[in-house]
Design an enzyme around this catalytic site. Structure first.
Site, PDB file in Angstrom:
ATOM      1  N   GLY A  78       0.697   5.834   0.705  1.00  0.00           N
ATOM      2  CA  GLY A  78      -0.045   6.996   1.167  1.00  0.00           C
ATOM      3  C   GLY A  78       0.740   8.245   0.886  1.00  0.00           C
ATOM      4  N   GLY A 104       0.835  -1.195   0.000  1.00  0.00           N
ATOM      5  CA  GLY A 104       0.000   0.000   0.000  1.00  0.00           C
ATOM      6  C   GLY A 104       0.863   1.235   0.000  1.00  0.00           C
ATOM      7  N   ASP A 156     -11.044   6.094  13.692  1.00  0.00           N
ATOM      8  CA  ASP A 156     -11.121   6.025  12.228  1.00  0.00           C
ATOM      9  C   ASP A 156     -11.477   4.607  11.788  1.00  0.00           C
ATOM     10  OD1 ASP A 156     -11.087   7.026   9.654  1.00  0.00           O
ATOM     11  OD2 ASP A 156      -8.937   6.708   9.375  1.00  0.00           O
ATOM     12  N   TYR A 161       2.567   9.941   2.818  1.00  0.00           N
ATOM     13  CA  TYR A 161       3.840  10.046   3.510  1.00  0.00           C
ATOM     14  C   TYR A 161       4.758   8.850   3.323  1.00  0.00           C
ATOM     15  CZ  TYR A 161       1.842  14.016   6.046  1.00  0.00           C
ATOM     16  OH  TYR A 161       1.280  15.213   6.386  1.00  0.00           O
ATOM     17  N   GLY A 162       4.341   7.838   2.609  1.00  0.00           N
ATOM     18  CA  GLY A 162       5.226   6.695   2.456  1.00  0.00           C
ATOM     19  C   GLY A 162       4.535   5.484   1.887  1.00  0.00           C
TER      20      GLY A 162
END
EC number: 2.7.11.1
Length: 512
Positions: A31, A29, A143, A33-34
């Site tokens: 995102g 995966g 979340d 930021y990384g």
């Protein structure tokens, strides 16, 4: 010697070594930021998920990394994704987590249909078990959504992504939370309005997750007066005639009316939710919460009008909201740190009051030991600083592919597959494709609410066959599945059919 990733082999199936004995098999995966990588130990065959965050490129991620690690060090439960350790190398932070081979829960939800009730019941009660563990320790997740619920190789739920988690109770003293965070369709209405209690807010999210599992669609875009579907539910105004409610049986509705009570004071507690008849009913294996053939609402359920606003994240938030409300969805297992542009709307000018108390509390509560059942030779990952050349480990690729329904094998060669895939997507219209040298096709589009949807197709050569492996990058998970089905159907003439080897069946989640 500075840590670098060394590549072994050539072509799209090449593998790289992280430290001696640990091979980078694939990207799980990504995102803002990384990335999350899959690591395989060549000696033991064990697998670990590794988050990589470069704090030099993303200095605003430092606090999120620290907080996530502090919280996950405290957690050891069968329904919580296990934390193995953290390592720093220069400006890069590496977080080592349990590898969830079963993939994401959202991948088990058929768009507009859902899943059989016995499956939804099993996942739901496991989610509540994991949440009970968190709440007993004074931790709120904040979340919860299908994209943050992973599955192990035995199909057991693993709660993941603690980037928005916080402590709401310490030494018996509970505090109200005031940070508005989460993903809009799943957040409780009180989160958008005022200071709120942690436990009822998490339970509301569980209720929305249950709706998506049973009906294959979201009940609303956001729990606010701007959303007609929500106000109809809140005001008890003809909601029974609308999807997803018209798809559900009376027993499921009786649970959801209490679990999705708009007043947190009248909402079911976790214990009472587990005691509800629906959670203890013995459902037949093929029993759904509704019958599309016999239901009087079948035409409404399947109509484009009824589906128009389903499974979409909300429209833009009003300027009065705080930070950390996510408008998009992340595929498994995404890094928990998110940027303003990609995942969250950051509108608050200052820090939330609740942030100040977290740092000392978390530091005091976090244990220094690693989680139970950690892989053998884990110290090599946590301590090693020098990278070495490795032999190609593609022979383990099949066995370590996370189970995902959004992949298929094709009969064409690698180059021809790229041409067919890109050409087909472009002919469908509304998509932008970008092909990289690494054998990845990045597909961008917008959903029906004009929100960005991005997914990637990895073209992988293995065992003499070509695998088209698609995964969500940004956007709604179930909307991504809809697009995937259209693309796969358009490529039907080259999709591999008939008997397959056992590893292929496992990789494509098609074990008979």
């Amino acid at each position: 010697m500075a840590a670098t990733l060394t590549e072994a082999g050539t072509g799209p199936a090449a593998t790289r070594e992280f430290v001696e004995g640990w091979t980078l098999a694939q990207t799980l995966g990504e995102g803002a930021y990384g990335e999350v990588k899959l690591l395989i130990n060549r000696q033991t065959g064990e697998a670990v998920a590794m988050k990589m965050v470069d704090l030099k490129k993303h200095p605003d991620a430092a606090n999120s990394v620290r907080k996530e690690v502090c919280i996950q060090k405290m957690l050891q439960d069968k329904h919580i994704l296990r934390f193995f350790g953290k390592r720093s190398q220069g400006s890069v932070e590496y977080i080592f987590l349990e590898y969830a081979a079963g993939g994401e829960l959202f991948d088990r939800i058929e768009p507009d249909v859902g899943m059989p009730q016995h499956e939804a019941q099993r996942y739901f009660t496991q989610l509540l078990s994991g949440l009970n563990y968190l709440h007993q320790r004074g931790i709120a997740h904040r979340d919860l959504k299908p994209e943050n619920l992973l599955l192990d190789e035995h199909d057991n739920v693993k709660i993941s992504d603690f980037g928005m988690a916080t402590m709401f109770r310490c030494k018996g003293k509970e505090r109200l939370l005031d940070k508005r965070c989460g993903t809009l369709p799943y957040v409780a209405p009180e989160v958008l309005q005022k200071a709120y209690h942690a436990q009822p807010a998490d339970l509301w999210s569980c209720g929305v997750i249950l709706v998506t599992m049973l009906a294959g669609e979201l009940p609303w875009d956001q729990p606010s007066t701007n959303c007609t579907e929500f106000t109809n539910w809140r005001d008890n105004d003809h909601w029974q005639l609308q999807t997803p409610w018209s798809k559900l049986d009376t027993l499921a509705i009786s649970l959801l009316r209490k679990l999705l009570a708009t007043s947190p004071g009248t909402r079911l507690t976790l214990e009472k939710t587990l005691d509800h008849k629906w959670c203890n009913m013995q459902f037949a294996d093929n029993e759904r919460s509704y019958d599309l053939v016999d239901s009087a609402a079948a035409l409404e359920i399947c109509s484009p009008k009824a589906k128009r606003q389903r499974l979409q994240s909300s429209a833009h938030l009003s300027n009065g909201l705080d930070d950390s409300i996510s408008r998009n969805y992340c595929s498994q297992p995404m890094p928990t740190m998110r940027s303003d542009d990609d995942f969250n709307v950051r509108l608050g000018s200052g820090r939330s009051k609740e942030d100040g108390g977290d740092r000392q509390t978390l530091a005091q509560e976090a244990r220094l030991s690693y989680s139970f059942s950690q892989p053998a030779l884990l110290d090599d990952l946590l301590l090693a600083t020098q990278m070495n050349q490795t032999q190609n480990a593609s022979q383990n690729y099949f066995q370590r592919l996370v189970r995902r329904m959004t992949r298929f094998f094709v009969t064409t060669r690698w180059d021809d597959t790229i041409k067919r895939l890109v050409g087909t997507i472009e002919r469908l219209g509304g998509y932008t494709c970008k092909f990289g040298d690494d054998g990845v096709v990045t597909v961008s589009t917008v959903d029906r609410n004009k929100l960005r949807l991005v997914f990637k197709a990895h073209i992988i050569e293995m065992d003499g066959k070509i695998l088209v492996d698609c995964r969500l990058s940004k956007g709604c998970g179930l909307e991504f599945k809809r697009r995937f089905i259209k693309i796969k159907n358009a490529l039907e003439d080259i999709v591999l059919k008939g008997p397959t080897t056992w590893p292929i069946a496992i990789a494509t989640n098609s074990v008979p």
